[in-house]
Write a protein that holds these residues in place. Structure first.
Motif, short mmCIF file in Angstrom:
data_model
loop_
_atom_site.label_atom_id
_atom_site.label_comp_id
_atom_site.label_asym_id
_atom_site.label_seq_id
_atom_site.Cartn_x
_atom_site.Cartn_y
_atom_site.Cartn_z
N PRO A 1 18.09 24.36 34.67
CA PRO A 1 18.24 23.11 34.90
C PRO A 1 17.44 22.57 35.98
O PRO A 1 17.31 23.09 36.84
CB PRO A 1 19.72 23.20 35.33
CG PRO A 1 20.31 24.42 34.65
CD PRO A 1 19.36 25.32 34.95
N VAL A 2 17.07 21.20 35.97
CA VAL A 2 16.48 20.41 36.92
C VAL A 2 17.19 20.41 38.35
O VAL A 2 18.41 20.17 38.36
CB VAL A 2 16.20 19.00 36.48
CG1 VAL A 2 15.52 18.29 37.71
CG2 VAL A 2 15.28 18.88 35.28
N GLY A 3 16.59 21.13 39.49
CA GLY A 3 17.19 20.78 40.60
C GLY A 3 18.19 22.10 40.87
O GLY A 3 18.59 22.22 41.88
N LYS A 4 18.00 23.02 39.96
CA LYS A 4 19.03 24.30 40.18
C LYS A 4 18.17 25.60 40.89
O LYS A 4 18.68 26.66 40.58
CB LYS A 4 19.71 24.52 38.94
CG LYS A 4 20.50 23.78 38.28
CD LYS A 4 21.74 23.46 39.21
CE LYS A 4 22.66 22.45 38.79
NZ LYS A 4 23.80 22.38 39.80
N HIS A 5 17.05 25.23 41.30
CA HIS A 5 16.16 26.32 41.66
C HIS A 5 15.64 26.01 43.17
O HIS A 5 15.54 24.73 43.38
CB HIS A 5 15.13 27.02 41.08
CG HIS A 5 14.01 26.30 40.76
ND1 HIS A 5 13.85 25.06 39.84
CD2 HIS A 5 12.78 26.21 41.08
CE1 HIS A 5 12.79 24.22 39.71
NE2 HIS A 5 12.09 25.11 40.66
N PRO A 6 15.48 26.74 44.15
CA PRO A 6 15.31 28.36 43.91
C PRO A 6 16.67 28.89 43.82
O PRO A 6 17.76 28.43 44.55
CB PRO A 6 14.65 28.90 45.16
CG PRO A 6 14.93 27.75 46.26
CD PRO A 6 14.93 26.46 45.55
N LEU A 7 16.63 30.01 43.08
CA LEU A 7 17.91 31.02 43.10
C LEU A 7 17.99 31.85 44.17
O LEU A 7 16.88 32.40 44.48
CB LEU A 7 18.07 31.31 41.50
CG LEU A 7 18.03 30.35 40.34
CD1 LEU A 7 17.90 31.05 39.18
CD2 LEU A 7 19.19 29.41 40.30
N SER A 8 19.05 32.58 44.17
CA SER A 8 19.12 33.83 44.93
C SER A 8 18.75 34.88 44.02
O SER A 8 19.16 34.81 42.52
CB SER A 8 20.61 34.02 45.56
OG SER A 8 21.39 34.17 44.39
N PRO A 9 18.24 36.08 44.64
CA PRO A 9 17.82 37.02 43.56
C PRO A 9 18.97 37.72 42.73
O PRO A 9 18.96 37.89 41.58
CB PRO A 9 17.37 38.40 44.65
CG PRO A 9 16.78 37.47 45.92
CD PRO A 9 18.00 36.30 46.10
N ASP A 10 20.22 37.84 43.21
CA ASP A 10 21.40 38.29 42.51
C ASP A 10 21.72 37.16 41.43
O ASP A 10 22.22 37.40 40.27
CB ASP A 10 22.59 38.49 43.42
CG ASP A 10 23.19 37.46 44.10
OD1 ASP A 10 22.32 36.20 44.28
OD2 ASP A 10 24.51 37.19 44.39
N ALA A 11 21.14 35.77 41.55
CA ALA A 11 21.54 34.94 40.60
C ALA A 11 20.72 35.02 39.34
O ALA A 11 21.24 34.62 38.28
CB ALA A 11 21.32 33.70 41.10
N LEU A 12 19.47 35.78 39.46
CA LEU A 12 18.63 36.22 38.17
C LEU A 12 19.34 37.06 37.53
O LEU A 12 18.93 37.00 36.16
CB LEU A 12 17.31 36.83 38.82
CG LEU A 12 16.64 36.08 39.93
CD1 LEU A 12 15.59 36.94 40.37
CD2 LEU A 12 16.05 34.50 39.43
N LEU A 13 20.40 37.67 37.62
CA LEU A 13 20.83 38.64 36.80
C LEU A 13 21.91 38.07 35.64
O LEU A 13 22.33 38.65 34.63
CB LEU A 13 21.80 39.62 37.71
CG LEU A 13 21.13 40.48 38.55
CD1 LEU A 13 22.08 41.35 39.48
CD2 LEU A 13 20.22 41.72 37.91
N ALA A 14 21.93 36.49 35.76
CA ALA A 14 22.62 35.79 34.62
C ALA A 14 21.63 35.73 33.64
O ALA A 14 22.38 35.06 32.40
CB ALA A 14 23.32 34.56 35.34
N PHE A 15 20.50 35.98 33.71
CA PHE A 15 19.53 35.55 32.71
C PHE A 15 19.01 36.79 32.11
O PHE A 15 19.02 37.94 32.91
CB PHE A 15 18.22 34.89 33.15
CG PHE A 15 18.62 33.50 34.00
CD1 PHE A 15 18.69 32.36 33.21
CD2 PHE A 15 19.12 33.10 35.36
CE1 PHE A 15 18.85 30.99 33.67
CE2 PHE A 15 19.58 32.19 35.64
CZ PHE A 15 19.41 30.91 34.97
N PRO A 16 18.44 36.78 30.88
CA PRO A 16 17.83 37.97 30.16
C PRO A 16 16.36 38.18 31.19
O PRO A 16 15.81 37.51 31.62
CB PRO A 16 17.40 37.37 28.92
CG PRO A 16 18.14 36.35 28.57
CD PRO A 16 18.47 35.77 29.84
#
Length: 301
Positions: free
Chosen positions: A178-193
């Motif tokens: 979503p627009v404005g929702k990054h940068p993410l933390s590394p652990d947040a990447l685990l919610a995605f494929p």
């Protein structure tokens, strides 16, 4: 000279050794020579006994050249190549005048091609042929003057010219977040494929190693989508199918074009990630050094 020639091991041992050293694989060497894997292994064991040093390290059903094996392999490969070249001349065929650069497919497509015009501008009379592959250098079916591949992949008896650095970080299509929702933390990447390039052996960085390097524990079963080549994983990321690991040198143009973004700020720096090799021919193309010099400059920038 005659006494030195008498000290040479039988050619019946040197040919299997050369093929096994070039491929770093007894089975592939056996297929190439029309022999059984057992016969190749036996000839190499006999050669090691005659030499008095191990030429291969055997572990986990794989073989790796020792330092002594690599040194001998270069000499034997160069000698047999020279014999083959002279036989070709006597038969009326000569080596092509082209300078051959072997390159991993992704590096060739995304990194080399946009820069290649600069080489031709500097050396307009040089005929350069690019050979690409997704397989390790030891699987190359033809000889080359210079080769580029990820460090750590099997290189056989090719001679290392220099290494270059690279950075590894996650990449994805802008539409995935979503627009404005990054940068993410590394652990947040685990919610995605997580798009994964899985090979055997795993000879370059994968997700578990990347997370470990940035200090993030990974679950036992992350949502991995496997691909059998890095270019496919990268294109899947462009298509919005998930997040892939990207190498700076092969993703910078896609990021500049807006096809990919970096969803988090963390990255892993790899100071010797890329290796550039010379071929093993004793009589290399006369313009090999020009190509190596140009590649050194391009990797430095």
């Amino acid at each position: 000279m005659k006494s030195e020639l008498r000290a040479l091991p039988p050619l019946s041992r040197l040919k299997p050794f050369e093929a096994a050293a070039r491929h770093e694989n007894f089975s592939v060497a056996a297929t190439e020579l029309g022999m059984t894997q057992t016969a190749v292994s036996k000839q190499i064991v006999l050669l090691e006994e005659e030499m008095g040093v191990p030429l291969f390290e055997r572990r986990n059903r794989a073989v790796f050249l020792t330092d002594a094996g690599r040194r001998l392999g270069r000499v034997v490969s160069a000698s047999l190549s020279e014999i083959a070249a002279e036989v070709a001349v006597l038969r009326g065929s000569r080596r092509s005048s082209e300078l051959v650069l072997h390159c991993q497919l992704c590096e060739a497509f995304y990194w080399l091609m946009p820069r290649l015009a600069r080489f031709h501008e500097r050396h307009p009379g040089t005929a350069l042929r690019i050979v690409t592959s997704v397989n390790p250098l030891t699987d190359s079916p033809e000889t080359f003057d210079v080769a580029i591949q990820t460090s750590g992949r099997a290189s056989g008896t090719a001679r290392l010219a220099f290494t270059a650095s690279d950075d590894v970080f996650p990449v994805c299509a802008p539409s995935l977040l979503p627009v404005g929702k990054h940068p993410l933390s590394p652990d947040a990447l685990l919610a995605f494929p997580l798009l994964s390039h899985l090979v055997i052996p795993q000879d370059w960085m994968e997700w578990a190693e990347w997370f470990e390097n940035v200090g993030t524990p990974t679950p036992r079963r992350p949502r991995l989508i496997p691909f059998d080549s890095y270019p496919l994983a990268l294109q899947a990321a462009v298509a919005g199918q998930g997040i892939a690991l990207g190498w700076r040198r092969t993703t910078e143009s896609l990021i500049e074009e807006g096809k990919l973004i970096r969803p988090c700020a963390e990255f892993v720096s790899r100071p010797t990630e890329i290796s550039v090799f010379r071929g093993i021919m004793r009589n290399p193309h006369p313009e090999t050094d020009k190509l190596l010099s140009w590649l050194t400059e391009e990797f430095a920038t």
